[in-house]
Design a protein around this motif. Structure first.
Motif, PDB file in Angstrom:
ATOM      1  N   ILE A 148      68.127 -53.621  98.747  1.00  0.00           N
ATOM      2  CA  ILE A 148      67.472 -52.705  97.807  1.00  0.00           C
ATOM      3  C   ILE A 148      66.692 -51.687  98.621  1.00  0.00           C
ATOM      4  O   ILE A 148      65.749 -52.043  99.338  1.00  0.00           O
ATOM      5  CB  ILE A 148      66.503 -53.453  96.863  1.00  0.00           C
ATOM      6  CG1 ILE A 148      67.225 -54.533  96.071  1.00  0.00           C
ATOM      7  CG2 ILE A 148      65.816 -52.468  95.911  1.00  0.00           C
ATOM      8  CD1 ILE A 148      66.292 -55.444  95.270  1.00  0.00           C
ATOM      9  N   ASP A 149      67.097 -50.446  98.551  1.00  0.00           N
ATOM     10  CA  ASP A 149      66.369 -49.353  99.201  1.00  0.00           C
ATOM     11  C   ASP A 149      65.528 -48.628  98.156  1.00  0.00           C
ATOM     12  O   ASP A 149      65.994 -48.400  97.025  1.00  0.00           O
ATOM     13  CB  ASP A 149      67.333 -48.343  99.829  1.00  0.00           C
ATOM     14  CG  ASP A 149      67.959 -48.857 101.123  1.00  0.00           C
ATOM     15  OD1 ASP A 149      67.482 -49.881 101.638  1.00  0.00           O
ATOM     16  OD2 ASP A 149      68.933 -48.231 101.590  1.00  0.00           O
ATOM     17  N   LEU A 150      64.313 -48.280  98.508  1.00  0.00           N
ATOM     18  CA  LEU A 150      63.469 -47.504  97.593  1.00  0.00           C
ATOM     19  C   LEU A 150      62.334 -46.827  98.350  1.00  0.00           C
ATOM     20  O   LEU A 150      61.940 -47.273  99.425  1.00  0.00           O
ATOM     21  CB  LEU A 150      62.905 -48.391  96.487  1.00  0.00           C
ATOM     22  CG  LEU A 150      61.902 -49.492  96.854  1.00  0.00           C
ATOM     23  CD1 LEU A 150      61.131 -49.928  95.606  1.00  0.00           C
ATOM     24  CD2 LEU A 150      62.584 -50.700  97.465  1.00  0.00           C
ATOM     25  N   THR A 151      61.864 -45.731  97.784  1.00  0.00           N
ATOM     26  CA  THR A 151      60.710 -45.013  98.320  1.00  0.00           C
ATOM     27  C   THR A 151      59.575 -45.151  97.322  1.00  0.00           C
ATOM     28  O   THR A 151      59.765 -44.949  96.118  1.00  0.00           O
ATOM     29  CB  THR A 151      61.034 -43.523  98.522  1.00  0.00           C
ATOM     30  OG1 THR A 151      62.132 -43.407  99.442  1.00  0.00           O
ATOM     31  CG2 THR A 151      59.828 -42.774  99.085  1.00  0.00           C
ATOM     32  N   ILE A 152      58.390 -45.536  97.817  1.00  0.00           N
ATOM     33  CA  ILE A 152      57.230 -45.749  96.943  1.00  0.00           C
ATOM     34  C   ILE A 152      56.102 -44.819  97.341  1.00  0.00           C
ATOM     35  O   ILE A 152      55.761 -44.700  98.533  1.00  0.00           O
ATOM     36  CB  ILE A 152      56.739 -47.214  97.016  1.00  0.00           C
ATOM     37  CG1 ILE A 152      57.819 -48.157  96.467  1.00  0.00           C
ATOM     38  CG2 ILE A 152      55.435 -47.397  96.245  1.00  0.00           C
ATOM     39  CD1 ILE A 152      57.491 -49.619  96.637  1.00  0.00           C
ATOM     40  N   THR A 153      55.513 -44.168  96.354  1.00  0.00           N
ATOM     41  CA  THR A 153      54.343 -43.316  96.567  1.00  0.00           C
ATOM     42  C   THR A 153      53.212 -43.829  95.688  1.00  0.00           C
ATOM     43  O   THR A 153      53.381 -44.001  94.482  1.00  0.00           O
ATOM     44  CB  THR A 153      54.647 -41.847  96.198  1.00  0.00           C
ATOM     45  OG1 THR A 153      55.798 -41.414  96.921  1.00  0.00           O
ATOM     46  CG2 THR A 153      53.461 -40.956  96.543  1.00  0.00           C
ATOM     47  N   ASN A 154      52.058 -44.082  96.315  1.00  0.00           N
ATOM     48  CA  ASN A 154      50.900 -44.570  95.582  1.00  0.00           C
ATOM     49  C   ASN A 154      50.036 -43.398  95.114  1.00  0.00           C
ATOM     50  O   ASN A 154      49.219 -42.873  95.864  1.00  0.00           O
ATOM     51  CB  ASN A 154      50.072 -45.516  96.458  1.00  0.00           C
ATOM     52  CG  ASN A 154      48.877 -46.084  95.713  1.00  0.00           C
ATOM     53  OD1 ASN A 154      48.753 -45.907  94.503  1.00  0.00           O
ATOM     54  ND2 ASN A 154      47.989 -46.763  96.436  1.00  0.00           N
ATOM     55  N   ASN A 155      50.238 -43.016  93.864  1.00  0.00           N
ATOM     56  CA  ASN A 155      49.429 -41.931  93.278  1.00  0.00           C
ATOM     57  C   ASN A 155      48.286 -42.476  92.414  1.00  0.00           C
ATOM     58  O   ASN A 155      47.659 -41.712  91.676  1.00  0.00           O
ATOM     59  CB  ASN A 155      50.321 -41.020  92.420  1.00  0.00           C
ATOM     60  CG  ASN A 155      51.308 -40.247  93.271  1.00  0.00           C
ATOM     61  OD1 ASN A 155      50.979 -39.796  94.365  1.00  0.00           O
ATOM     62  ND2 ASN A 155      52.536 -40.119  92.795  1.00  0.00           N
ATOM     63  N   THR A 156      48.041 -43.802  92.505  1.00  0.00           N
ATOM     64  CA  THR A 156      46.922 -44.386  91.752  1.00  0.00           C
ATOM     65  C   THR A 156      45.628 -44.106  92.510  1.00  0.00           C
ATOM     66  O   THR A 156      45.640 -43.536  93.608  1.00  0.00           O
ATOM     67  CB  THR A 156      47.100 -45.901  91.588  1.00  0.00           C
ATOM     68  OG1 THR A 156      46.905 -46.553  92.847  1.00  0.00           O
ATOM     69  CG2 THR A 156      48.481 -46.238  91.057  1.00  0.00           C
ATOM     70  N   ASP A 157      44.515 -44.558  91.944  1.00  0.00           N
ATOM     71  CA  ASP A 157      43.225 -44.346  92.613  1.00  0.00           C
ATOM     72  C   ASP A 157      42.714 -45.625  93.269  1.00  0.00           C
ATOM     73  O   ASP A 157      41.516 -45.800  93.468  1.00  0.00           O
ATOM     74  CB  ASP A 157      42.192 -43.801  91.619  1.00  0.00           C
ATOM     75  CG  ASP A 157      41.982 -44.732  90.430  1.00  0.00           C
ATOM     76  OD1 ASP A 157      42.673 -45.772  90.373  1.00  0.00           O
ATOM     77  OD2 ASP A 157      41.151 -44.416  89.562  1.00  0.00           O
ATOM     78  N   PHE A 158      43.640 -46.548  93.604  1.00  0.00           N
ATOM     79  CA  PHE A 158      43.230 -47.783  94.278  1.00  0.00           C
ATOM     80  C   PHE A 158      44.289 -48.204  95.291  1.00  0.00           C
ATOM     81  O   PHE A 158      45.450 -47.775  95.226  1.00  0.00           O
ATOM     82  CB  PHE A 158      42.985 -48.918  93.266  1.00  0.00           C
ATOM     83  CG  PHE A 158      44.160 -49.217  92.371  1.00  0.00           C
ATOM     84  CD1 PHE A 158      45.142 -50.140  92.746  1.00  0.00           C
ATOM     85  CD2 PHE A 158      44.296 -48.569  91.150  1.00  0.00           C
ATOM     86  CE1 PHE A 158      46.213 -50.410  91.929  1.00  0.00           C
ATOM     87  CE2 PHE A 158      45.372 -48.852  90.322  1.00  0.00           C
ATOM     88  CZ  PHE A 158      46.329 -49.764  90.707  1.00  0.00           C
ATOM     89  N   VAL A 159      43.870 -49.050  96.231  1.00  0.00           N
ATOM     90  CA  VAL A 159      44.783 -49.591  97.249  1.00  0.00           C
ATOM     91  C   VAL A 159      45.632 -50.678  96.602  1.00  0.00           C
ATOM     92  O   VAL A 159      45.133 -51.510  95.837  1.00  0.00           O
ATOM     93  CB  VAL A 159      43.992 -50.186  98.434  1.00  0.00           C
ATOM     94  CG1 VAL A 159      44.963 -50.782  99.466  1.00  0.00           C
ATOM     95  CG2 VAL A 159      43.116 -49.131  99.082  1.00  0.00           C
ATOM     96  N   ILE A 160      46.917 -50.682  96.914  1.00  0.00           N
ATOM     97  CA  ILE A 160      47.839 -51.665  96.337  1.00  0.00           C
ATOM     98  C   ILE A 160      48.234 -52.676  97.414  1.00  0.00           C
ATOM     99  O   ILE A 160      48.718 -52.304  98.486  1.00  0.00           O
ATOM    100  CB  ILE A 160      49.097 -50.976  95.773  1.00  0.00           C
ATOM    101  CG1 ILE A 160      48.710 -50.009  94.655  1.00  0.00           C
ATOM    102  CG2 ILE A 160      50.100 -52.013  95.266  1.00  0.00           C
ATOM    103  CD1 ILE A 160      49.817 -49.091  94.221  1.00  0.00           C
TER     104      ILE A 160
END
Length: 289
Positions: free
Chosen positions: A160-172
């Protein structure tokens, strides 16, 4: 004259009272024979409700005996004491006790309904919160998702290939997702399966990462046929913050309607039970008048 009439009335009253059959609860055999004798002397609805009452009492006695046998307590006199409590009771007395026992069941059923209604309310509240979290989850952006098989020397591994961008206001720290592998034009997907990923060091606000995940080839992921037209849709259902606590989650949405429908069916059944019991109690009271 008047005195003779009064004496005759008193004698008639005594004979009627003395002649009325009563329950003998001194032993199981006498209880059975005395209630059978009373039943044979009754007619109509009174006979019906007396028989129901004695069946109910019999079930209670059997319950006491079974409990004593289960615990091995030979000194348990609950069954005998319960039978003795009916000694000297008339048909009307027994039917009245039966009606009272039915009435005692109503508050318990009503409490069950209240508990189920609270469950529904809690589910709806959780669902409303989850709907808010759905908006926040959209800020956890997944793009360029691909599913394929990678041939190695000894295996053919699912990837499974995927790109993730964290646009939330907290660390994941961890993401829980559902992956659906499908082929366009087919009615059913090849697989719909939960998976999760822990971000080493966490995924900071605004950070982007490219992942290539390799599910176990012996799992359900590996059972998907190796085709060149496979696609994957990934839905995020829960995110954990840097402390490992749930930051956002939409798990409460899944299956909510089915849960509420099931609970409503239980409530409807219980309400019907109340109606039937109240109707039966009213009929019993009419018989005793």
């Amino acid at each position: 004259g008047l005195i003779v009439s009064l004496i005759a009335f008193c004698l008639l009253l005594c004979l009627t009272s003395c002649g009325e059959e009563k329950v003998d609860g001194s032993s199981m055999e006498r209880f059975a024979s005395s209630t059978a004798k009373i039943s044979a002397s009754l007619q109509g609805d009174k006979k019906i409700y007396f028989d129901k009452a004695t069946d109910f009492i019999g079930e209670e006695i059997a319950g006491y005996m079974l409990a004593a046998a289960f615990t091995g307590d030979k000194a348990d006199t609950s069954a005998g004491d319960h039978m003795k409590s009916f000694s000297g009771k008339t048909a009307d007395d027994v039917i009245k006790i039966y009606a009272e026992s039915k009435g005692q069941e109503l508050p318990k059923i009503k409490q069950k309904i209240a508990d189920l209604e609270k469950q529904i309310k809690d589910i709806e509240t959780a669902k409303a919160e989850a709907e808010k979290d759905k908006v926040l989850l959209s800020k956890f952006e997944i793009s360029n998702a691909k599913f394929y098989f990678q041939k190695n020397m000894f295996s053919n591994d699912p990837i499974i290939d995927l790109t993730i961008t964290n646009n939330t206001d907290f660390v994941i720290s961890r993401a829980f997702c559902v992956g659906t592998v499908y082929t366009e034009g087919r009615t059913m997907p090849w697989l719909e399966k939960d998976f999760n990923y822990s971000f080493p060091g966490g995924l900071e606000k605004g950070e982007k990462t490219v992942l290539s995940l390799a599910p176990n080839s012996f799992s359900e992921w590996g059972s998907i046929p190796d085709r060149n037209d496979l696609k994957i849709k990934i839905e995020t259902v829960e995110l954990l913050d840097e402390k490992g606590n749930v930051a956002v989650s939409v798990r409460a949405i899944s299956g909510t309607e089915q849960q509420i429908e099931k609970l409503n069916k239980e409530i409807a059944k219980l309400k019907n039970d109340i109606t039937e019991k109240e109707s039966e109690i009213a009929k019993i009271k009419a018989v005793l008048k």
